[in-house]
Design an enzyme around this catalytic site. Structure first.
Site, PDB file in Angstrom:
ATOM      1  CG  HIS A 114      -1.960   1.051   1.286  1.00 34.05           C
ATOM      2  ND1 HIS A 114      -3.316   0.785   1.311  1.00 34.05           N
ATOM      3  CD2 HIS A 114      -1.855   2.405   1.339  1.00 34.05           C
ATOM      4  CE1 HIS A 114      -3.993   1.929   1.380  1.00 34.05           C
ATOM      5  NE2 HIS A 114      -3.132   2.937   1.405  1.00 34.05           N
ATOM      6  NE  ARG A 127      -2.180   9.137   2.506  1.00 30.03           N
ATOM      7  CZ  ARG A 127      -1.437   9.020   3.614  1.00 30.03           C
ATOM      8  NH1 ARG A 127      -0.323   9.683   3.775  1.00 30.03           N
ATOM      9  NH2 ARG A 127      -1.825   8.244   4.601  1.00 30.03           N
TER      10      ARG A 127
END
Ligand code: HEM
Length: 186
Positions: A114, A127
């Protein structure tokens, strides 16, 4: 409820007004959310007909070298050129939550990569991860991303990549909400 200084609470409020125009609300897996016209992110936890609450928190999985790399390339939110956004609420399964921390980390990073495979998207994508699970909300996470229109395609490729990995076998509800910054015409 109040939180420590390293945490802050927000509510994603859907309705007829707000900074972000909603382009689409689509289920990826599980039940979708009702369509909305606009979205505002307000501080604190408030009630609303369409509302999702979350709180920032400490990192669960990031190790020292990943943190150093992330900190070096993570842009701030609210950049003027980042006129597109994605709000992707996600709930993981009971099976995921029953795993011990080391096994979740192994699935998240060693097997699904990830962090490693997302890092190249930075600094184009800003983000923020909000946690919702302990608030009794319908999702465990509210993931928020901001990017410029020219990076929409590469963001899409990243989302597809993450969804193809083992980590996503544990995602039982996911809604993909895409937005663009609302521009008032004079
Ligand atoms: C843009 C590049 C991205 C980067 C650099 C990134 C990085 C990270 C990092 C470092 C964490 C771990 C936080 C922790 O240690 O607790 C995380 C968690 C998470 N990310 Fe991403 N991510 C990116 C994109 C995405 C996308 C596109 C999605 C959704 C489609 C997503 C969904 C999540 C979720 C749901 C978690 C929480 C996982 C859990 O705690 O089980 N991320 N991300």
């Amino acid at each position: 409820m109040s939180y420590g200084s390293d945490q802050h609470a927000v509510t994603f409020l859907g309705g007829p007004s707000g900074t972000w125009s909603v382009e689409r609300v689509a289920s990826v897996v599980g039940e979708t959310l009702p369509p909305i016209e606009r979205l505002e992110i307000v501080p604190g936890h408030v009630a609303g007909a369409w509302s999702l609450r979350g709180v920032t928190s400490h990192a669960r999985y990031v190790d020292r070298s990943e943190k150093t790399r992330l900190d070096a390339v993570s842009p701030a939110l609210d950049r003027p050129e980042a006129t597109r956004a994605a709000l992707i609420p996600i709930r993981k399964s009971a099976r995921w939550w029953s795993l011990p921390q080391d096994e979740r980390r192994a699935i998240f990073e060693e097997r699904s990569r990830h962090i490693t495979d997302s890092l190249p998207a930075l600094p184009r994508v800003a983000r923020r991860l909000y946690h919702s699970r302990d608030l009794g909300e319908p999702f465990d996470f509210l993931t928020w991303f901001e990017y410029a229109p020219e990076h929409a395609e590469s963001f899409e490729a990243l989302v597809d990549l993450l969804r193809s990995r083992e980590e996503w076998a544990y995602v039982e509800r996911e809604v993909d909400i895409r937005l663009s910054r609302f521009r008032q015409t004079a």
